[in-house]
Scaffold this motif. Structure first.
Motif, PDB file in Angstrom:
ATOM      1  N   THR A   1      45.044  43.798  38.904  1.00 46.07           N
ATOM      2  CA  THR A   1      45.005  42.566  38.077  1.00 46.07           C
ATOM      3  C   THR A   1      44.470  42.621  36.734  1.00 46.07           C
ATOM      4  O   THR A   1      44.708  42.177  35.725  1.00 46.07           O
ATOM      5  N   GLY A   2      43.199  43.575  36.648  1.00 52.40           N
ATOM      6  CA  GLY A   2      42.227  43.717  35.535  1.00 52.40           C
ATOM      7  C   GLY A   2      41.553  42.003  35.361  1.00 52.40           C
ATOM      8  O   GLY A   2      41.435  42.149  33.915  1.00 52.40           O
ATOM      9  N   ILE A   3      41.573  41.463  36.346  1.00 51.66           N
ATOM     10  CA  ILE A   3      40.796  40.037  35.956  1.00 51.66           C
ATOM     11  C   ILE A   3      39.243  39.981  36.399  1.00 51.66           C
ATOM     12  O   ILE A   3      38.826  38.775  35.746  1.00 51.66           O
ATOM     13  N   SER A   4      38.733  41.097  36.759  1.00 54.34           N
ATOM     14  CA  SER A   4      37.272  41.017  36.806  1.00 54.34           C
ATOM     15  C   SER A   4      36.678  40.576  35.332  1.00 54.34           C
ATOM     16  O   SER A   4      36.930  41.220  34.266  1.00 54.34           O
ATOM     17  N   GLY A   5      35.720  39.560  35.565  1.00 48.70           N
ATOM     18  CA  GLY A   5      35.237  39.071  34.261  1.00 48.70           C
ATOM     19  C   GLY A   5      35.859  38.154  33.504  1.00 48.70           C
ATOM     20  O   GLY A   5      35.368  37.756  32.353  1.00 48.70           O
ATOM     21  N   GLN A   6      36.851  37.721  33.683  1.00 51.12           N
ATOM     22  CA  GLN A   6      37.842  36.895  33.140  1.00 51.12           C
ATOM     23  C   GLN A   6      37.650  35.390  33.683  1.00 51.12           C
ATOM     24  O   GLN A   6      38.899  34.774  34.169  1.00 51.12           O
ATOM     25  N   GLU A   7      36.546  34.986  34.155  1.00 48.85           N
ATOM     26  CA  GLU A   7      36.460  33.800  34.811  1.00 48.85           C
ATOM     27  C   GLU A   7      37.032  32.501  34.123  1.00 48.85           C
ATOM     28  O   GLU A   7      37.021  31.433  34.833  1.00 48.85           O
ATOM     29  N   ASN A   8      37.055  32.457  33.021  1.00 47.37           N
ATOM     30  CA  ASN A   8      37.513  31.259  32.042  1.00 47.37           C
ATOM     31  C   ASN A   8      38.953  31.325  31.779  1.00 47.37           C
ATOM     32  O   ASN A   8      39.419  30.660  30.988  1.00 47.37           O
ATOM     33  N   GLU A   9      39.738  32.165  32.475  1.00 50.28           N
ATOM     34  CA  GLU A   9      41.233  31.910  32.501  1.00 50.28           C
ATOM     35  C   GLU A   9      41.761  31.154  33.632  1.00 50.28           C
ATOM     36  O   GLU A   9      41.056  30.825  34.693  1.00 50.28           O
ATOM     37  N   PRO A  10      42.776  30.823  33.799  1.00 54.09           N
ATOM     38  CA  PRO A  10      43.689  30.021  34.724  1.00 54.09           C
ATOM     39  C   PRO A  10      43.480  30.855  35.989  1.00 54.09           C
ATOM     40  O   PRO A  10      43.246  32.108  36.043  1.00 54.09           O
ATOM     41  N   GLY A  11      43.565  30.349  37.077  1.00 50.76           N
ATOM     42  CA  GLY A  11      43.274  30.985  38.444  1.00 50.76           C
ATOM     43  C   GLY A  11      44.674  31.829  38.909  1.00 50.76           C
ATOM     44  O   GLY A  11      45.768  31.806  38.593  1.00 50.76           O
ATOM     45  N   LEU A  12      44.030  32.756  40.051  1.00 52.20           N
ATOM     46  CA  LEU A  12      44.957  33.567  40.583  1.00 52.20           C
ATOM     47  C   LEU A  12      44.186  33.793  42.134  1.00 52.20           C
ATOM     48  O   LEU A  12      43.152  33.841  42.093  1.00 52.20           O
ATOM     49  N   SER A  13      45.251  33.536  42.961  1.00 51.05           N
ATOM     50  CA  SER A  13      44.691  33.471  44.622  1.00 51.05           C
ATOM     51  C   SER A  13      45.750  34.700  45.076  1.00 51.05           C
ATOM     52  O   SER A  13      46.903  34.701  44.946  1.00 51.05           O
ATOM     53  N   VAL A  14      45.062  35.589  45.913  1.00 53.76           N
ATOM     54  CA  VAL A  14      45.793  36.567  46.545  1.00 53.76           C
ATOM     55  C   VAL A  14      45.584  36.510  47.927  1.00 53.76           C
ATOM     56  O   VAL A  14      44.378  36.436  48.184  1.00 53.76           O
ATOM     57  N   GLY A  15      46.636  36.687  49.023  1.00 53.50           N
ATOM     58  CA  GLY A  15      46.321  36.520  50.384  1.00 53.50           C
ATOM     59  C   GLY A  15      47.030  37.486  50.918  1.00 53.50           C
ATOM     60  O   GLY A  15      48.138  37.828  50.782  1.00 53.50           O
ATOM     61  N   VAL A  16      46.191  38.032  52.087  1.00 50.52           N
ATOM     62  CA  VAL A  16      47.205  39.212  53.036  1.00 50.52           C
ATOM     63  C   VAL A  16      46.778  38.501  54.550  1.00 50.52           C
ATOM     64  O   VAL A  16      45.447  38.458  54.916  1.00 50.52           O
ATOM     65  N   VAL A  17      47.803  38.546  55.129  1.00 48.07           N
ATOM     66  CA  VAL A  17      47.421  38.494  56.571  1.00 48.07           C
ATOM     67  C   VAL A  17      48.121  39.709  57.419  1.00 48.07           C
ATOM     68  O   VAL A  17      49.290  40.127  57.134  1.00 48.07           O
ATOM     69  N   TYR A  18      47.561  40.037  58.727  1.00 48.83           N
ATOM     70  CA  TYR A  18      47.752  41.185  59.030  1.00 48.83           C
ATOM     71  C   TYR A  18      47.732  40.967  60.584  1.00 48.83           C
ATOM     72  O   TYR A  18      46.478  40.770  61.183  1.00 48.83           O
ATOM     73  N   ARG A  19      48.610  41.127  61.361  1.00 52.18           N
ATOM     74  CA  ARG A  19      48.774  40.644  63.053  1.00 52.18           C
ATOM     75  C   ARG A  19      47.978  39.509  63.299  1.00 52.18           C
ATOM     76  O   ARG A  19      47.131  39.619  64.196  1.00 52.18           O
ATOM     77  N   GLY A  20      48.283  38.437  62.593  1.00 51.86           N
ATOM     78  CA  GLY A  20      47.652  37.087  62.889  1.00 51.86           C
ATOM     79  C   GLY A  20      46.328  36.836  62.458  1.00 51.86           C
ATOM     80  O   GLY A  20      45.641  35.782  62.720  1.00 51.86           O
ATOM     81  N   ARG A  21      45.915  37.950  61.765  1.00 51.75           N
ATOM     82  CA  ARG A  21      44.348  37.774  61.286  1.00 51.75           C
ATOM     83  C   ARG A  21      44.467  37.866  59.652  1.00 51.75           C
ATOM     84  O   ARG A  21      44.828  38.689  58.916  1.00 51.75           O
ATOM     85  N   PRO A  22      43.641  36.833  58.707  1.00 49.00           N
ATOM     86  CA  PRO A  22      43.732  36.689  57.508  1.00 49.00           C
ATOM     87  C   PRO A  22      42.687  37.909  57.074  1.00 49.00           C
ATOM     88  O   PRO A  22      41.412  38.136  57.659  1.00 49.00           O
ATOM     89  N   VAL A  23      43.111  38.946  56.472  1.00 47.81           N
ATOM     90  CA  VAL A  23      42.218  39.835  55.958  1.00 47.81           C
ATOM     91  C   VAL A  23      41.638  39.860  54.378  1.00 47.81           C
ATOM     92  O   VAL A  23      41.024  40.710  53.858  1.00 47.81           O
ATOM     93  N   LEU A  24      42.523  39.192  53.721  1.00 44.15           N
ATOM     94  CA  LEU A  24      42.188  38.834  52.291  1.00 44.15           C
ATOM     95  C   LEU A  24      42.588  37.289  51.950  1.00 44.15           C
ATOM     96  O   LEU A  24      43.622  36.889  52.200  1.00 44.15           O
ATOM     97  N   ASN A  25      41.386  36.730  51.174  1.00 45.19           N
ATOM     98  CA  ASN A  25      41.612  35.388  50.634  1.00 45.19           C
ATOM     99  C   ASN A  25      40.763  35.463  49.270  1.00 45.19           C
ATOM    100  O   ASN A  25      39.765  35.089  49.601  1.00 45.19           O
ATOM    101  N   SER A  26      41.599  35.783  48.548  1.00 40.46           N
ATOM    102  CA  SER A  26      40.725  36.182  47.082  1.00 40.46           C
ATOM    103  C   SER A  26      41.217  35.134  46.042  1.00 40.46           C
ATOM    104  O   SER A  26      42.303  34.823  46.015  1.00 40.46           O
ATOM    105  N   HIS A  27      40.138  34.716  45.373  1.00 41.10           N
ATOM    106  CA  HIS A  27      40.642  33.910  44.254  1.00 41.10           C
ATOM    107  C   HIS A  27      39.638  34.190  42.976  1.00 41.10           C
ATOM    108  O   HIS A  27      38.501  34.634  43.047  1.00 41.10           O
ATOM    109  N   SER A  28      40.257  33.857  41.773  1.00 41.08           N
ATOM    110  CA  SER A  28      39.506  34.356  40.504  1.00 41.08           C
ATOM    111  C   SER A  28      40.020  33.141  39.438  1.00 41.08           C
ATOM    112  O   SER A  28      40.951  32.343  39.673  1.00 41.08           O
TER     113      SER A  28
END
Length: 561
Positions: free
Chosen positions: A35-62
């Motif tokens: 995404t290249g969003i690192s350091g762009q914390e004053n921009e609108p938001g972005l959330s990315v999530g990954v679930v694998y075999r019943g387990r959340p493995v990523l719940n990321s927000h910026s």
């Protein structure tokens, strides 16, 4: 030659399958890299999530859920799912079917008797699969000049569909994406379920699964932790005022990423009490009269992704973009949600899937096609013009022992023969297949690009003598009564220009289209396909018609001066 025991073959296959692994390491870093969003914390938001075999493995927000108040995104930030909402609406229909409150082959008119008679014979199943022919209301609003950031309720939506009662095609005979069709599904849920749309989903789906999700169908209803949607106005991000529209069905489910992870896991498990509904959603089932099964099922695209079984859907509405991809065999789900409509969520999710599933992905290699030589008389057999379904004329011309496809702007592509009837284009992945009448004369050609097939019918040479009307006879105002909108056709510096409503400039960045003659009354535009002028028996111009503009076909205007 020795025969390998069947059980050994099965064991070898199982060993190969288990040796393939998903790669879940450093997911947050991968998201930052994509995404290249690192350091762009004053921009609108972005959330990315990954679930694998019943387990959340990523719940990321910026970024921020609200720029004005500098509120950061989190797992609780509520995003508009836009068209990712469609499969949830379909899920509700399937629950009502299981309850015995409706059947998928029921007519829409059985539940919504006030609809125009043209719509009443459409079935619920056709609505679910975009095969109803009902026009898409987002395109109707665009052509009517109704902005997407003005108050718009279910009553407004139904009123528009009642006024514009033209089907794009005979129900069940074709596929064309329709937001209007899913609005009707929402209305059917309310009628069959005998309660408000949002109450039905809260009671039947959200509360039983501990979801904070909201079906936004009431403009007076507030949503806790709702992100503000942003769009670009010039170089500035502004509030897209997404909440002004409260039409459910095709959009307006609000989920946070915590919810999405639970929801994706539910869909991947196919466990009771929803196993019957989920099983239907996960496989293509609607077959057209041509025998083709459409790769779309109950609000989800059902199509392999680089050789891996996948179901997915994207979404976009003013201020928001979303994408959900499920890989059932790997028990993997990925979701991307943002309150910045310009973020390319498709690129993000596909790059992430490529990394996670690198051992499963099979990059499709272009088929190597081999051209053969044909005699000049066999090439010349197909010479002539072919009228496409939207009225456009494509020409086939033999020249210097080669065959060429000639487009309206004189762009030419050589057709390389694979057989006497089958040809391919080397500049891009496309094929042309000719067919003949029983007498052996040219009949049709099909221009095939992936799953997109366009058919052209041979046009007799005499038709090419048709002369375009006098431009002065075309100039004037054209009125569309159902949409209550007038377009103006003018000659500017000798060029015919059709002036469009402000909605075109606001959302598509153009406010007029040029018209160039193709054949007789058929003109090609630079942005909106083919326009055909209509005449009466006295050869007077009485109107114009857009034959195919994506989610609308045959939209006619009457000349009023």
């Amino acid at each position: 030659m020795k025969h390998v025991p069947v059980i050994l073959v099965a064991l070898l296959a199982a060993t190969t399958a288990f040796s393939q692994q998903v790669h879940l390491d450093n997911l947050e870093k991968k998201v930052d890299s994509i995404t290249g969003i690192s350091g762009q914390e004053n921009e609108p938001g972005l959330s990315v999530g990954v679930v694998y075999r019943g387990r959340p493995v990523l719940n990321s927000h910026s970024g921020l859920m609200n720029l004005e108040n500098q509120v950061k995104t989190s797992g609780s930030t509520m995003y508009n799912l836009a068209s990712v909402s469609k499969h949830i609406t379909a899920f509700g229909i399937l629950l009502l079917e299981a309850e015995g409150k409706l059947e998928l082959q029921d007519r829409v008119g059985d539940y919504l008797p006030d609809l125009p008679k043209e719509f009443k014979e459409v079935t619920i199943d056709q609505l679910l699969h975009h095969t109803s022919g009902i026009p898409s209301t987002d395109n109707l609003r665009l052509f009517a000049g109704i902005p997407l950031d003005v108050p718009w309720t279910m009553a407004d939506e139904m009123d528009l569909l009642k006024k514009y009662s033209h089907l794009n095609f005979e129900p069940g005979t074709d596929f064309m994406y329709s937001n209007g069709g899913y609005s009707l599904l929402a209305a059917i849920i309310e009628m069959a379920g005998d309660q408000e749309f949002d109450d039905y989903f809260r009671q039947k789906v959200f509360d039983p699964n501990d979801l904070q999700a909201v079906a936004y169908s009431n403009p007076e209803k507030s949503i806790s932790n709702r992100a503000t949607g942003y769009r670009l106005a010039g170089d500035t991000l502004v509030d897209a005022r997404t909440e002004t529209e409260s039409v459910p069905g095709g959009s307006n489910f609000y989920f946070n990423m915590n919810d999405m992870l639970v929801w994706m896991d539910l869909l991947l498990k196919e466990n009771p009490p929803y196993s019957q509904q989920i099983s239907k959603m996960m496989k293509a089932s609607f077959t057209l009269p041509t025998g083709d099964t459409i790769p779309y099922s109950h609000g989800l695209n059902v199509k392999p992704y680089k050789g891996v079984k996948a179901v997915y859907h994207s979404g976009g509405t003013p201020g928001f973009a979303s994408y959900m991809m499920l890989f059932p065999e790997q028990e993997l789900g990925i979701a991307v949600l943002t309150n910045n409509e310009k973020i390319n969520v498709s690129r993000i999710i596909r790059k992430l899937a490529d990394g996670i599933l690198s051992e499963f992905i099979k990059e499709e290699k272009p088929l190597e096609r081999v051209a053969i030589s044909l005699t000049e008389d066999k090439l010349k057999k197909w010479e002539g013009g072919y009228r496409m379904e939207d009225g456009l004329i494509l020409k086939i011309l033999p020249e210097n022992e080669a065959l060429f496809l000639v487009l309206p702007e004189a762009q030419r592509f050589q057709l390389h023969a694979e057989s006497e009837t089958n040809y391919f284009i080397s500049e891009f992945d496309a094929r042309v297949v000719f067919s003949t009448t029983p007498e052996g004369k040219p009949f049709q050609f099909k221009l095939i690009q992936g799953t997109n097939v366009q058919t052209g019918t041979f046009t007799e040479p005499a038709e090419f003598s048709q002369v375009p009307p006098d431009p002065q006879a075309l100039i004037g105002s054209y009125y569309q009564p159902e949409l209550d909108v007038t377009y103006r056709l003018e000659a500017i510096d000798g060029v015919l220009m059709l002036q469009l409503p402000e909605t075109f400039e606001k959302y598509l960045n153009f406010y007029q289209v040029t018209l160039k003659p193709v054949l007789g009354n058929v003109f090609n535009t630079d942005r909106l396909g083919v326009v055909e002028f209509l005449q009466n028996e006295q050869d007077e111009i009485t109107g114009l018609r857009f034959n195919d503009v994506g989610r609308l076909r045959h939209i006619s205007f009457t000349k009023i001066n």
